[in-house]
Design a protein around this motif. Structure first.
Motif, PDB file in Angstrom:
ATOM      1  N   GLU A 114       7.556  13.649  -5.661  1.00  0.00           N
ATOM      2  CA  GLU A 114       8.409  12.333  -4.963  1.00  0.00           C
ATOM      3  C   GLU A 114       7.799  12.508  -3.393  1.00  0.00           C
ATOM      4  O   GLU A 114       8.122  13.744  -2.923  1.00  0.00           O
ATOM      5  CB  GLU A 114       9.648  12.108  -5.152  1.00  0.00           C
ATOM      6  N   ALA A 115       7.141  11.596  -2.809  1.00  0.00           N
ATOM      7  CA  ALA A 115       6.716  11.826  -1.387  1.00  0.00           C
ATOM      8  C   ALA A 115       7.172  10.620  -0.791  1.00  0.00           C
ATOM      9  O   ALA A 115       7.535   9.274  -1.118  1.00  0.00           O
ATOM     10  CB  ALA A 115       5.247  11.626  -1.594  1.00  0.00           C
TER      11      ALA A 115
ATOM     12  N   ARG B  54       3.675   5.655  -5.780  1.00  0.00           N
ATOM     13  CA  ARG B  54       3.752   5.722  -6.985  1.00  0.00           C
ATOM     14  C   ARG B  54       2.453   6.608  -7.667  1.00  0.00           C
ATOM     15  O   ARG B  54       2.636   7.372  -8.545  1.00  0.00           O
ATOM     16  CB  ARG B  54       3.451   4.351  -7.410  1.00  0.00           C
ATOM     17  N   GLU B  55       1.298   6.539  -6.941  1.00  0.00           N
ATOM     18  CA  GLU B  55       0.160   7.385  -7.516  1.00  0.00           C
ATOM     19  C   GLU B  55       0.356   8.609  -7.222  1.00  0.00           C
ATOM     20  O   GLU B  55       0.252   9.712  -8.429  1.00  0.00           O
ATOM     21  CB  GLU B  55      -0.994   6.954  -6.665  1.00  0.00           C
ATOM     22  N   ILE B  56       1.057   9.319  -6.249  1.00  0.00           N
ATOM     23  CA  ILE B  56       1.257  10.891  -6.066  1.00  0.00           C
ATOM     24  C   ILE B  56       2.144  10.993  -7.168  1.00  0.00           C
ATOM     25  O   ILE B  56       2.047  12.171  -7.443  1.00  0.00           O
ATOM     26  CB  ILE B  56       1.921  10.930  -4.684  1.00  0.00           C
TER      27      ILE B  56
ATOM     28  N   PRO C  35       0.841  -1.258   0.126  1.00  0.00           N
ATOM     29  CA  PRO C  35      -0.009   0.166   0.021  1.00  0.00           C
ATOM     30  C   PRO C  35       0.842   1.128   0.042  1.00  0.00           C
ATOM     31  O   PRO C  35       0.586   2.148  -0.754  1.00  0.00           O
ATOM     32  CB  PRO C  35      -0.992  -0.221   1.209  1.00  0.00           C
ATOM     33  N   ALA C  36       1.771   1.422   0.815  1.00  0.00           N
ATOM     34  CA  ALA C  36       2.556   2.556   0.904  1.00  0.00           C
ATOM     35  C   ALA C  36       3.400   2.810  -0.498  1.00  0.00           C
ATOM     36  O   ALA C  36       3.396   3.988  -0.774  1.00  0.00           O
ATOM     37  CB  ALA C  36       3.385   2.546   1.958  1.00  0.00           C
ATOM     38  N   VAL C  37       3.797   1.878  -1.130  1.00  0.00           N
ATOM     39  CA  VAL C  37       4.598   1.996  -2.343  1.00  0.00           C
ATOM     40  C   VAL C  37       3.487   2.385  -3.428  1.00  0.00           C
ATOM     41  O   VAL C  37       3.911   3.031  -4.234  1.00  0.00           O
ATOM     42  CB  VAL C  37       5.176   0.600  -2.687  1.00  0.00           C
ATOM     43  N   GLY C  38       2.404   1.684  -3.378  1.00  0.00           N
ATOM     44  CA  GLY C  38       1.484   2.198  -4.266  1.00  0.00           C
ATOM     45  C   GLY C  38       0.896   3.598  -4.246  1.00  0.00           C
ATOM     46  O   GLY C  38       0.858   4.183  -5.359  1.00  0.00           O
TER      47      GLY C  38
END
Length: 159
Positions: free
Chosen positions: A74-75, A65-67, A59-62
């Motif tokens: 980059e966040a 990616r979405e951001i 989830p955090a990786v996804g």
């Protein structure tokens, strides 16, 4: 970004029936009391950054990616804000969906906020004291992300 391939493949099998998906919402806050918002191409409304978790993706990786896909920023994820299911919804083509949403508070690392895909027509940092009109759900998630609570919110009843 077009509809993910895995959803198109599922729709070939299930048609317009209700599809349960994992949604991701990012509340990206900078150190100047601003939040990163996108102006959606479909509704023209301002919104928090969101997307769909790909099969097998963390989830955090996804969300990171979405951001980046939507804003070129980059966040880094700071914490999980909430876990909850949203009511079923329908798209104009008749597809029905229901999302289990994972909302995360994030901070920007680098990159200049800009439209980075075809889902948005504008991307910008908004001062928390002068936000554009937002959906009630986005306002609620923003308030939760601003809360000093460090534990995620999750509902323990059907209310």
């Amino acid at each position: 970004m077009p509809t993910p391939k895995f959803i198109l493949e599922l729709r070939e099998k299930i048609g317009h029936d209700l599809l349960w998906l994992t949604g991701l919402t990012g509340v990206v806050l900078d150190d100047r009391d601003q939040v990163l918002l996108v102006q959606r191409a479909d509704t023209r409304g301002w919104a928090l950054i969101g997307g769909i978790l790909e099969p097998g993706e963390q989830p955090a990786v996804g969300l990171v990616r979405e951001i980046f896909e939507e804003t070129a920023v980059e966040a880094a994820v700071e914490r999980l804000v909430s876990v909850e299911s949203f009511p079923p919804a329908s798209y104009p083509n008749g597809d029905r969906v229901q999302f289990l949403d994972l909302c995360f508070r994030c901070r920007p690392l680098r990159g200049e906020a800009q439209v980075n895909d075809d889902e948005s027509i504008d991307v910008r940092w908004w001062p928390l004291a002068d936000l554009p009109p937002l959906r009630d759900t986005d306002l609620m998630l923003l308030q939760r992300a601003l809360s000093p609570a460090d534990q995620p919110l999750y509902l323990t009843s059907e209310d």
